[in-house]
Scaffold this motif. Structure first.
Motif, PDB file in Angstrom:
ATOM      1  N   TYR A   1     -16.669  33.808  12.181  1.00  0.00           N
ATOM      2  CA  TYR A   1     -16.482  33.126  13.458  1.00  0.00           C
ATOM      3  C   TYR A   1     -15.470  33.858  14.333  1.00  0.00           C
ATOM      4  O   TYR A   1     -14.465  34.355  13.850  1.00  0.00           O
ATOM      5  CB  TYR A   1     -15.974  31.690  13.234  1.00  0.00           C
ATOM      6  N   LYS A   2     -15.746  33.860  15.628  1.00  0.00           N
ATOM      7  CA  LYS A   2     -14.813  34.468  16.567  1.00  0.00           C
ATOM      8  C   LYS A   2     -13.691  33.505  16.938  1.00  0.00           C
ATOM      9  O   LYS A   2     -12.616  33.928  17.365  1.00  0.00           O
ATOM     10  CB  LYS A   2     -15.551  34.909  17.836  1.00  0.00           C
ATOM     11  N   GLN A   3     -13.939  32.211  16.758  1.00  0.00           N
ATOM     12  CA  GLN A   3     -12.924  31.225  17.129  1.00  0.00           C
ATOM     13  C   GLN A   3     -12.628  30.313  15.943  1.00  0.00           C
ATOM     14  O   GLN A   3     -13.504  29.596  15.449  1.00  0.00           O
ATOM     15  CB  GLN A   3     -13.387  30.407  18.340  1.00  0.00           C
ATOM     16  N   LEU A   4     -11.367  30.336  15.511  1.00  0.00           N
ATOM     17  CA  LEU A   4     -10.877  29.510  14.414  1.00  0.00           C
ATOM     18  C   LEU A   4      -9.606  28.802  14.864  1.00  0.00           C
ATOM     19  O   LEU A   4      -8.836  29.328  15.664  1.00  0.00           O
ATOM     20  CB  LEU A   4     -10.559  30.366  13.190  1.00  0.00           C
TER      21      LEU A   4
ATOM     22  N   PHE B   1      -8.604  24.518   8.565  1.00  0.00           N
ATOM     23  CA  PHE B   1      -9.432  25.284   9.491  1.00  0.00           C
ATOM     24  C   PHE B   1     -10.504  24.403  10.125  1.00  0.00           C
ATOM     25  O   PHE B   1     -11.142  23.591   9.446  1.00  0.00           O
ATOM     26  CB  PHE B   1     -10.141  26.442   8.770  1.00  0.00           C
ATOM     27  N   VAL B   2     -10.696  24.590  11.421  1.00  0.00           N
ATOM     28  CA  VAL B   2     -11.903  24.096  12.087  1.00  0.00           C
ATOM     29  C   VAL B   2     -12.521  25.290  12.802  1.00  0.00           C
ATOM     30  O   VAL B   2     -11.811  26.142  13.348  1.00  0.00           O
ATOM     31  CB  VAL B   2     -11.623  22.934  13.071  1.00  0.00           C
ATOM     32  N   THR B   3     -13.839  25.373  12.772  1.00  0.00           N
ATOM     33  CA  THR B   3     -14.530  26.534  13.322  1.00  0.00           C
ATOM     34  C   THR B   3     -15.292  26.157  14.582  1.00  0.00           C
ATOM     35  O   THR B   3     -15.802  25.040  14.700  1.00  0.00           O
ATOM     36  CB  THR B   3     -15.515  27.114  12.289  1.00  0.00           C
ATOM     37  N   LEU B   4     -15.349  27.107  15.494  1.00  0.00           N
ATOM     38  CA  LEU B   4     -16.025  26.894  16.772  1.00  0.00           C
ATOM     39  C   LEU B   4     -17.003  28.030  17.002  1.00  0.00           C
ATOM     40  O   LEU B   4     -16.653  29.207  16.876  1.00  0.00           O
ATOM     41  CB  LEU B   4     -14.999  26.852  17.904  1.00  0.00           C
ATOM     42  N   GLU B   5     -18.242  27.686  17.337  1.00  0.00           N
ATOM     43  CA  GLU B   5     -19.267  28.690  17.595  1.00  0.00           C
ATOM     44  C   GLU B   5     -20.093  28.269  18.801  1.00  0.00           C
ATOM     45  O   GLU B   5     -20.631  27.168  18.845  1.00  0.00           O
ATOM     46  CB  GLU B   5     -20.170  28.859  16.373  1.00  0.00           C
ATOM     47  N   LYS B   6     -20.132  29.135  19.803  1.00  0.00           N
ATOM     48  CA  LYS B   6     -20.886  28.880  21.025  1.00  0.00           C
ATOM     49  C   LYS B   6     -20.505  27.539  21.652  1.00  0.00           C
ATOM     50  O   LYS B   6     -21.360  26.752  22.079  1.00  0.00           O
ATOM     51  CB  LYS B   6     -22.394  28.937  20.757  1.00  0.00           C
TER      52      LYS B   6
END
Length: 408
Positions: A317-320, A331-336
């Motif tokens: 992921y590019k955004q963590l 951690f929470v992950t963000l995609e698009k």
């Protein structure tokens, strides 16, 4: 300025050394190198993670020939922007249409020359050990004309293939100690890690950014490496290591991040201002660096595992972010633009910590409307359903085996 004859000799010397290398361990990234006509491919990553080897593997896989030039060579110390004219003479004379440039960011205005090559129909691959290549230096002449990727040290799945061992909790323990720097794994010599960190601090940061107090930079780097998984704040550090300004600390954080030595994880909040003013969690980009450079006397297995999971997610992921409200979630992950997963890391779940760890991940899932929740442990499995939410407890080795887009 460098003479034409001298440049030709360097190119020939580097070419022979490059082509005489073994292809080495085939990287997973080889199948994902972004390539398109009229676009430069930019590959960045920490020093010694295998960028040059990846270029060699790419050459032998897809191309008959390529010109290779590494600008991090003492013989090119006098190279100036105007000398790209001489490089181009060599390119045209040799009739090679595929160009590999290592550490070209050391030369000012390199992106202007790369842009010229793209206009003339050359295939160009550029590697560098500084993430700033992807932003500031590409922003003028190569906007919309480059495809980028990051290369990391061996992932866990690459590590077990390289070592020819089965995936298990014991393999994770071993990987937690050694990390994935290829030369370090081959030799086990700690000097490789010491030299790597020194090169990053001196050549990629101190020289590049004209830092005079190198000792303070070294002390800060050692402190941050020793505090993986902890919150750090420039305001709270002000005054340490004889660095009085919080602004200077923020600059140093940026330099360490751009050089791929450390990374800083922000708090998730819908407000960017709130994200910016809250402390960030610090992680090191390879566990071998932590093992050899950390000055802590604690084993810190729990923090090590958390850092390892961060590295795995960092490649997916590019955004963590981390999450914190009444409880905390690692951690929470963000995609698009969509929040995807809430992930908690705990070395071992027991009666004393079960409620706390579960509460953190459930709170993140509920507050942020996340459907997928996980608790990663060293060797425990379970499925927990509460308040209509499902949380999977997964052993670390199973979690780490999955590829970039596989589901757990």
């Amino acid at each position: 300025m460098i003479r034409q004859e001298q440049l030709a000799l360097v190119i020939n010397s580097q070419r022979n050394a490059f082509l005489n290398q073994e292809s080495g361990f085939i990287r997973d990234a080889l199948m994902h190198v972004p390539i398109a006509d009229a676009f430069a491919t930019i590959i960045t990553g920490i020093r010694r993670c295998g960028k040059s080897t990846l270029l060699l593997q790419l050459l032998r896989k897809d191309y008959e020939d390529a010109l290779y030039l590494n600008f991090d060579d003492i013989r090119l110390a006098s190279f100036e922007t105007s000398d790209f004219v001489r490089v181009h003479r060599e390119v045209e004379k040799r009739g090679i249409r595929v160009l590999f440039f290592d550490e070209i960011q050391l030369i000012k205005n390199w992106e202007t020359y790369v842009n010229q090559l793209l206009r003339e129909g050359y295939r160009v691959f550029v590697t560098g050990s500084n993430a700033a290549m992807l932003s500031v230096e590409l922003g003028t002449h190569l906007t919309g004309r480059h495809l980028s990727m990051e290369l990391f040290p061996f992932s866990y799945s690459e590590y077990i293939r390289f070592k020819n061992i089965d995936s298990s909790a014991a393999a994770v323990e071993s990987y937690l100690q050694s990390g994935g720097i290829p030369d370090f794994l081959k030799t086990g010599r700690a000097e490789i890690i010491y030299t790597l960190v020194d090169d990053i601090l001196m050549r990629d940061i101190a020289v590049r950014h004209a830092i005079r107090d190198v000792n303070a930079l070294r002390q800060l780097a050692a402190y941050l490496i020793s505090n993986i998984g902890n919150l750090v704040s420039a305001n709270k550090l002000a005054g340490m290591f004889e660095i009085k300004s919080a602004t200077t600390f923020l600059e140093y954080f940026s330099f360490l991040k751009d050089a791929y030595l450390l990374d800083f994880l922000p708090l998730f909040d819908h407000s960017l201002k709130v994200q910016a003013r809250n402390p960030k969690k610090v992680y090191v980009l390879d566990m071998g660096i932590y093992s050899e450079v950390s000055v802590t006397t604690s084993d810190n297995r729990g923090r090590r595992l958390e850092n390892l999971i961060f590295l795995h997610l960092r490649q997916r992921y590019k955004q963590l972010f981390y999450y914190k409200n009444q409880g905390e979630c690692d951690f929470v992950t963000l995609e698009k633009g969509q929040l995807k997963e809430a992930i908690q890391v705990c070395l071992s779940i027991n009666d004393e910590n079960f409620d706390r760890e579960l509460k953190g991940v459930l709170e993140a899932m509920h507050d942020l409307n996340i459907r997928s929740g996980y608790i990663i442990t060293m060797n425990q499995s379970d499925v927990i359903e509460k308040d209509g939410l499902l949380v999977k407890m997964i052993p670390a080795h199973e979690f780490l085996e999955k590829g970039p887009r596989e589901e757990w």
